[in-house]
Design a protein around this motif. Structure first.
Motif, mmCIF file in Angstrom:
data_model
loop_
_atom_site.group_PDB
_atom_site.id
_atom_site.type_symbol
_atom_site.label_atom_id
_atom_site.label_comp_id
_atom_site.label_asym_id
_atom_site.label_seq_id
_atom_site.Cartn_x
_atom_site.Cartn_y
_atom_site.Cartn_z
ATOM 1 N N LEU A 106 8.720 -9.418 -4.389
ATOM 2 C CA LEU A 106 7.996 -9.462 -5.651
ATOM 3 C C LEU A 106 8.913 -9.198 -6.830
ATOM 4 C CD1 LEU A 106 4.733 -7.648 -4.549
ATOM 5 C CD2 LEU A 106 4.934 -10.032 -5.217
ATOM 6 N N ALA A 107 9.988 -8.452 -6.591
ATOM 7 C CA ALA A 107 10.902 -8.104 -7.683
ATOM 8 C C ALA A 107 11.904 -9.217 -7.960
ATOM 9 C CB ALA A 107 11.643 -6.814 -7.341
ATOM 10 N N LEU A 136 2.625 0.457 4.377
ATOM 11 C CA LEU A 136 2.473 -0.427 5.532
ATOM 12 C C LEU A 136 3.846 -0.921 5.986
ATOM 13 C CD1 LEU A 136 -0.591 -2.495 4.303
ATOM 14 C CD2 LEU A 136 -0.565 -0.804 6.138
ATOM 15 N N PRO A 137 3.990 -1.263 7.266
ATOM 16 C CA PRO A 137 5.251 -1.854 7.731
ATOM 17 C C PRO A 137 5.512 -3.131 6.934
ATOM 18 C CG PRO A 137 3.709 -1.468 9.567
ATOM 19 C CD PRO A 137 2.951 -1.217 8.305
ATOM 20 N N GLY A 138 6.746 -3.309 6.506
ATOM 21 C CA GLY A 138 7.055 -4.521 5.739
ATOM 22 C C GLY A 138 6.900 -4.347 4.237
ATOM 23 N N ALA A 139 6.489 -3.146 3.804
ATOM 24 C CA ALA A 139 6.268 -2.923 2.372
ATOM 25 C C ALA A 139 7.552 -3.104 1.557
ATOM 26 C CB ALA A 139 5.695 -1.529 2.144
ATOM 27 N N ASP A 140 8.658 -2.588 2.078
ATOM 28 C CA ASP A 140 9.903 -2.677 1.309
ATOM 29 C C ASP A 140 10.345 -4.129 1.130
ATOM 30 O OD1 ASP A 140 9.844 0.021 1.103
ATOM 31 O OD2 ASP A 140 11.435 0.400 2.565
ATOM 32 N N CYS A 181 3.495 2.409 -9.760
ATOM 33 C CA CYS A 181 3.374 1.484 -8.620
ATOM 34 C C CYS A 181 4.694 0.737 -8.420
ATOM 35 C CB CYS A 181 2.239 0.486 -8.855
ATOM 36 S SG CYS A 181 2.143 -0.752 -7.529
ATOM 37 N N PRO A 182 5.314 0.851 -7.232
ATOM 38 C CA PRO A 182 6.627 0.234 -7.010
ATOM 39 C C PRO A 182 6.604 -1.290 -7.103
ATOM 40 C CG PRO A 182 6.113 1.814 -5.275
ATOM 41 C CD PRO A 182 4.855 1.611 -6.062
ATOM 42 N N VAL A 183 5.433 -1.909 -6.942
ATOM 43 C CA VAL A 183 5.375 -3.368 -7.011
ATOM 44 C C VAL A 183 4.625 -3.873 -8.244
ATOM 45 C CG1 VAL A 183 5.626 -3.681 -4.524
ATOM 46 C CG2 VAL A 183 3.338 -3.459 -5.504
ATOM 47 N N GLY A 184 4.282 -2.976 -9.152
ATOM 48 C CA GLY A 184 3.610 -3.414 -10.378
ATOM 49 C C GLY A 184 2.265 -4.071 -10.117
ATOM 50 N N ALA A 185 1.531 -3.536 -9.138
ATOM 51 C CA ALA A 185 0.275 -4.180 -8.731
ATOM 52 C C ALA A 185 -0.908 -3.827 -9.630
ATOM 53 C CB ALA A 185 -0.057 -3.786 -7.290
ATOM 54 N N ILE A 186 -0.755 -2.803 -10.496
ATOM 55 C CA ILE A 186 -1.916 -2.282 -11.226
ATOM 56 C C ILE A 186 -1.858 -2.657 -12.703
ATOM 57 C CG2 ILE A 186 -3.224 -0.199 -11.776
ATOM 58 C CD1 ILE A 186 -1.947 1.127 -9.314
ATOM 59 N N HIS A 187 -2.980 -3.178 -13.202
ATOM 60 C CA HIS A 187 -3.063 -3.625 -14.589
ATOM 61 C C HIS A 187 -4.399 -3.188 -15.176
ATOM 62 C CE1 HIS A 187 0.352 -6.319 -13.799
ATOM 63 N NE2 HIS A 187 -0.223 -6.514 -12.632
ATOM 64 N N PRO A 188 -4.453 -2.992 -16.507
ATOM 65 C CA PRO A 188 -5.744 -2.701 -17.125
ATOM 66 C C PRO A 188 -6.626 -3.957 -17.124
ATOM 67 C CG PRO A 188 -3.998 -2.743 -18.790
ATOM 68 C CD PRO A 188 -3.336 -2.955 -17.470
ATOM 69 N N SER A 189 -7.918 -3.770 -16.950
ATOM 70 C CA SER A 189 -8.838 -4.911 -16.819
ATOM 71 C C SER A 189 -8.838 -5.780 -18.062
ATOM 72 C CB SER A 189 -10.259 -4.414 -16.518
ATOM 73 O OG SER A 189 -10.694 -3.539 -17.544
ATOM 74 N N TRP A 190 -8.463 -5.201 -19.201
ATOM 75 C CA TRP A 190 -8.453 -5.963 -20.451
ATOM 76 C C TRP A 190 -7.121 -6.688 -20.674
ATOM 77 C CZ3 TRP A 190 -8.664 -0.716 -19.883
ATOM 78 C CH2 TRP A 190 -7.539 0.008 -20.289
ATOM 79 N N ARG A 193 0.826 -1.216 0.000
ATOM 80 C CA ARG A 193 0.000 0.000 0.000
ATOM 81 C C ARG A 193 0.858 1.264 0.000
ATOM 82 N NH1 ARG A 193 -4.192 0.951 4.770
ATOM 83 N NH2 ARG A 193 -2.393 2.167 5.389
ATOM 84 N N TYR A 194 1.749 1.326 -0.994
ATOM 85 C CA TYR A 194 2.619 2.507 -1.100
ATOM 86 C C TYR A 194 1.846 3.799 -1.385
ATOM 87 C CZ TYR A 194 7.052 -0.047 -1.022
ATOM 88 O OH TYR A 194 8.127 -0.785 -0.644
ATOM 89 N N THR A 195 0.760 3.691 -2.092
ATOM 90 C CA THR A 195 -0.121 4.812 -2.465
ATOM 91 C C THR A 195 0.534 5.872 -3.354
ATOM 92 O OG1 THR A 195 0.201 6.109 -0.394
ATOM 93 C CG2 THR A 195 -1.609 4.511 -0.428
ATOM 94 N N GLU A 196 1.606 5.496 -4.086
ATOM 95 C CA GLU A 196 2.115 6.419 -5.122
ATOM 96 C C GLU A 196 1.003 6.693 -6.144
ATOM 97 O OE1 GLU A 196 5.678 5.978 -3.236
ATOM 98 O OE2 GLU A 196 5.124 7.482 -4.716
ATOM 99 N N CYS A 197 0.184 5.673 -6.376
ATOM 100 C CA CYS A 197 -0.872 5.740 -7.389
ATOM 101 C C CYS A 197 -1.803 6.932 -7.193
ATOM 102 C CB CYS A 197 -1.679 4.445 -7.388
ATOM 103 S SG CYS A 197 -2.182 3.900 -5.725
ATOM 104 N N VAL A 198 -2.128 7.232 -5.929
ATOM 105 C CA VAL A 198 -3.108 8.295 -5.706
ATOM 106 C C VAL A 198 -2.534 9.667 -6.055
ATOM 107 C CG1 VAL A 198 -4.111 6.899 -3.850
ATOM 108 C CG2 VAL A 198 -2.644 8.822 -3.274
ATOM 109 N N THR A 199 -1.205 9.782 -6.129
ATOM 110 C CA THR A 199 -0.601 11.083 -6.441
ATOM 111 C C THR A 199 -0.717 11.416 -7.930
ATOM 112 O OG1 THR A 199 1.639 10.249 -6.887
ATOM 113 C CG2 THR A 199 1.093 10.719 -4.593
ATOM 114 N N VAL A 200 -0.970 10.419 -8.764
ATOM 115 C CA VAL A 200 -1.058 10.692 -10.204
ATOM 116 C C VAL A 200 -2.479 10.590 -10.753
ATOM 117 C CG1 VAL A 200 1.309 9.956 -10.651
ATOM 118 C CG2 VAL A 200 -0.536 8.283 -10.829
ATOM 119 N N CYS A 201 -3.374 9.993 -9.989
ATOM 120 C CA CYS A 201 -4.738 9.794 -10.510
ATOM 121 C C CYS A 201 -5.464 11.138 -10.628
ATOM 122 C CB CYS A 201 -5.521 8.854 -9.597
ATOM 123 S SG CYS A 201 -7.180 8.526 -10.235
#
Ligand code: SF4
Length: 100
Positions: free
Chosen positions: A98-99, A88-92, A49-58, A12-20
């Motif tokens: 994941l990388a 969240l704690p443990g995010a890094d 997203c630092p962990v590549g969690a976001i993808h287009p639904s298609w 839950r890095y939330t970088e995403c909300v800064t660009v939406c």
């Protein structure tokens, strides 16, 4: 719409909300979700997203299609997040896992 997958859970890095541009991110105590009613498919959130969690639904990765519906359901019942918050704690550690 774009879709947050389980790679976000526990990070839950939330970088995403800064660009939406349309504030379509919601969150609970584990991760964020995208409201498909508001997402305009600008694509800004996926590469940041630092962990590549976001993808287009298609273009969901194999085995991740359930997250399309989960985002729709959870976005409807969780609050909007419009500004970045600490991960969240443990995010890094999770990001490194994941990388690798
Ligand atoms: Fe927001 Fe654009 Fe990502 Fe949709 S694709 S959630 S509009 S940043």
């Amino acid at each position: 719409a774009y879709v947050v997958t389980d790679a976000c859970r526990g990070c839950r890095y939330t970088e995403c909300v800064t660009v939406c541009p349309v504030e379509c991110f919601h969150l609970d105590e584990q991760m964020t979700y995208i409201d498909p009613e508001n997402c305009i498919d600008c694509g800004g959130c996926a590469p940041i997203c630092p962990v590549g969690a976001i993808h287009p639904s298609w273009q969901m990765p194999a085995g991740k299609s359930d997250w399309v519906e989960i985002n729709r359901l959870r976005a409807a019942e969780t609050p909007v997040i419009a500004a970045k918050i600490p991960p969240l704690p443990g995010a890094d550690e999770q990001a490194r896992r994941l990388a690798s």
